[in-house]
Scaffold this active site. Sequence first.
Site, PDB file in Angstrom:
ATOM      1  N   GLY A 103      95.597 -26.445  90.576  1.00 17.67           N
ATOM      2  CA  GLY A 103      94.424 -25.926  89.895  1.00 17.67           C
ATOM      3  C   GLY A 103      94.362 -24.417  90.037  1.00 17.67           C
ATOM      4  O   GLY A 103      95.394 -23.746  90.061  1.00 17.67           O
ATOM      5  N   CYS A 104      93.175 -23.882  90.142  1.00 16.26           N
ATOM      6  CA  CYS A 104      92.984 -22.435  90.257  1.00 16.26           C
ATOM      7  C   CYS A 104      93.809 -21.860  91.403  1.00 16.26           C
ATOM      8  O   CYS A 104      93.646 -22.255  92.561  1.00 16.26           O
ATOM      9  CB  CYS A 104      91.507 -22.140  90.493  1.00 16.26           C
ATOM     10  SG  CYS A 104      91.159 -20.420  90.909  1.00 16.26           S
TER      11      CYS A 104
END
Length: 208
Positions: free
Chosen positions: A38-39
Amino acid sequence: MKMHFILKPSLGLLLLAGTASLSNVASAAPQTLMVAGGCFWCVESDFEPVEGVSEVISGYSGGHLDNPTYKQVSKGNTGHFEVVEIHFDDDIVSLKTLTDYFWKTIDPTDPRGQFCDKGAPYKTALFYQDAEQKAVFDASLAELNANKPFNADIVTEILPAKTFYAAEDYHQSYYTKNPIRYGYYRLSCGRDDRIEDLWGEVASKQYH
């Protein structure tokens, strides 16, 4: 005199061999691990404090465009993941330990992305750089499937590594450069709440 002449190069060869051997030992420990969780701001903040990790670089990998920018990747049509490249000392922390830790910092059941970030760049993956890494990843995944504390399927992919492109400077160590904005983002995105729901704890909190 002949004996002396013969022994000197032999001793030199032995010393050279010893130096090469020591050099191989010295260079054996540093390794890299590439993961998408993810991020990349969050993945970086989860891994940088781990003992044995010397550097974590945010970047992009897996796509069809050379030298992509954040703007291009975030549109979701370049094929890139947001990835971090983790540099670590295998004498201090093993690849297996880092891989097992990785699972508990993500939601490996989400096929659309991670937490509030959806789309191709935010999907999860482990990228193997050789057969040995693939074997470690496969074994860790098998253990996870046998012992996971939830019923949902694991959708995180194990993929061959492709070229890694470092992200723009402002993305590197974002959580230390902008702690208030980062903290608000992580909280509002629900990352830790979801991780705790899945795993019963937030693994990265032991380092914060």
